[in-house]
Scaffold this active site. Structure first.
Site, mmCIF file in Angstrom:
data_model
loop_
_atom_site.group_PDB
_atom_site.id
_atom_site.type_symbol
_atom_site.label_atom_id
_atom_site.label_comp_id
_atom_site.label_asym_id
_atom_site.label_seq_id
_atom_site.Cartn_x
_atom_site.Cartn_y
_atom_site.Cartn_z
ATOM 1 N N ASP A 171 0.858 -1.191 0.000
ATOM 2 C CA ASP A 171 0.000 0.000 0.000
ATOM 3 C C ASP A 171 0.889 1.233 0.000
ATOM 4 O OD1 ASP A 171 -2.538 1.383 0.207
ATOM 5 O OD2 ASP A 171 -1.959 1.846 2.266
ATOM 6 N N ILE A 172 1.261 1.690 -1.187
ATOM 7 C CA ILE A 172 2.097 2.873 -1.350
ATOM 8 C C ILE A 172 1.328 3.851 -2.236
ATOM 9 C CG2 ILE A 172 4.250 3.770 -2.313
ATOM 10 C CD1 ILE A 172 5.556 1.107 -1.594
ATOM 11 N N GLU A 173 0.951 4.980 -1.671
ATOM 12 C CA GLU A 173 0.086 5.918 -2.384
ATOM 13 C C GLU A 173 0.776 7.266 -2.614
ATOM 14 O OE1 GLU A 173 -3.819 5.991 -0.562
ATOM 15 O OE2 GLU A 173 -3.601 3.910 0.113
ATOM 16 N N HIS A 174 2.112 7.236 -2.704
ATOM 17 C CA HIS A 174 2.870 8.471 -2.862
ATOM 18 C C HIS A 174 2.769 8.986 -4.303
ATOM 19 C CE1 HIS A 174 5.612 6.447 0.362
ATOM 20 N NE2 HIS A 174 4.439 6.772 0.840
ATOM 21 N N ARG B 297 -2.828 18.039 -4.389
ATOM 22 C CA ARG B 297 -1.968 17.570 -5.477
ATOM 23 C C ARG B 297 -2.340 18.170 -6.835
ATOM 24 N NH1 ARG B 297 -0.699 11.171 -3.821
ATOM 25 N NH2 ARG B 297 0.202 11.674 -1.778
#
Length: 360
Positions: free
Chosen positions: A120-123, A256
């Protein structure tokens, strides 16, 4: 002295051991069986998992503290329990750091008798950047090592509702999908970047959700790699103005690169929503364009709020397409936020949400 410290650290960290904690030793064997249809559940801790509908659960991603009892129970039902994998991308740009992280995770999975990992990497990532390449390599290497060290293990990766650089998450989705076993598509928080009118909208409008899957399939990603994620929560927005047409203007909160976002609202669990709608000023309303329920209410200070959420009707509309599109399965964020109390009404509402995943 080193070994004394190592043993002490292992005990204090709760990282597990090679001693099976289950009443039956066979329950510590990792699950290897592949299911034709996945029902993927995120669990964030506590004991609410005891009330899940285990007749349909196939994989649980443990995002809370490790619970050996949960592992034993999941295995008794033939369901996988997988680790959470999260790491700063700046760290794993370095190959040695990447290998060390993967080695730590696979050893942890082994010691806790778990069945894989959910990354779970949402960068935000720029296409072609060192982080872009490192993320792709991380998924590939994690899958290779987990499959080798824990045969039959499952490696999944969480992606936004669309592959079109949502929230500036410009990943190599094709290569990542090819590498891992599953992509869990987070078909929620779809208003994280609002470029039009800054008004409250559905968390996961049906047509927008489907467009996301069409975009993944247009990339020639195997539909059997895609698990549809649905929200078991909604957003509570304070209205700056509620128009005669029912549009709720909200505070502009940039995110963003977008001038407006769902960060203007507060996430609310389905259990709260079901209580609040009964005392609301509007009752449950249905938006025919977004195919989602919502309602309006006044708080104690007289402030008008609009709440958008998903219920069995809106979940069914999405779940019905999972099999018709040949997707691998369905899941939710998260399994803990229904009302699992003994209240008869709550029990009916909770059962309806679980059934909506597969009975549509």
């Amino acid at each position: 002295m080193f070994w004394v410290l190592l043993v002490f650290w292992t005990i204090c960290s709760g990282s597990g051991s090679d001693v099976c904690p289950c009443e039956r030793q066979e329950l510590c064997r990792q699950i290897r069986e592949e299911r034709d249809f996945e029902v993927f559940v995120f669990d964030v801790g506590g004991k609410k998992w005891q009330s899940y509908n285990w007749s349909m659960v196939t994989t649980v991603a443990a995002f809370g503290k490790y619970d050996a009892e949960l592992m034993c129970h999941a295995h008794s039902k033939g369901a996988r329990l997988v680790l959470k994998g999260d790491v700063p991308l700046s760290y794993i740009v370095d190959q040695d750091n990447r290998t060390a992280w993967i080695t730590e995770k696979v050893n942890l999975a082994k010691s806790q008798f778990m069945d894989g990992i959910n990354i779970d990497i949402e960068h935000q990532v720029e296409e072609g950047s060192p982080q872009y390449r490192a993320l792709t390599a991380l998924v590939k290497e994690t899958t290779e090592i987990f499959h080798r060290e824990i045969p039959g293990s499952q490696v999944s990766f969480d992606v936004a509702w669309s592959p079109n650089c949502i929230d500036k998450r410009c990943y190599d989705y094709v290569a990542i999908a090819d590498s891992c076993d599953l992509l869990f598509v987070m078909s929620y928080d779809e208003q994280s970047q609002i470029t039009g009118d800054c008004v409250a909208m559905a968390n996961a409008p049906l047509s927008q959700t489907f467009n996301g899957y069409f975009q993944y399939l247009d990339l020639k990603i195997d539909p059997k790699k895609l698990v549809m994620g649905v929200p078991w929560y909604g957003y509570d927005y304070s209205c700056l103005n509620l128009s005669q047409e029912g549009k709720c203007s909200i505070t502009k909160v940039p995110f963003r690169g977008a001038p407006c976002s769902d960060a203007a609202g507060k996430q609310k669990p389905y259990s709260w929503i079901m209580k609040q709608v009964n005392t609301s000023m509007s009752g449950r309303l249905w938006d025919k364009q977004q195919l989602a329920p919502y309602f309006n209410y006044k708080d104690e200070s007289g402030q008008i709020h609009q709440v958008w959420y998903d219920d069995p009707d809106s979940v069914c509309a999405k779940a019905g397409s999972v099999k018709s599109k040949g997707l691998r399965g369905i899941g939710m964020w998260n399994g803990n936020i229904l009302d699992y109390s003994d209240d008869p009404v709550a029990q009916q509402q909770t059962a309806a949400m679980w059934n909506a995943l597969v009975a549509c």
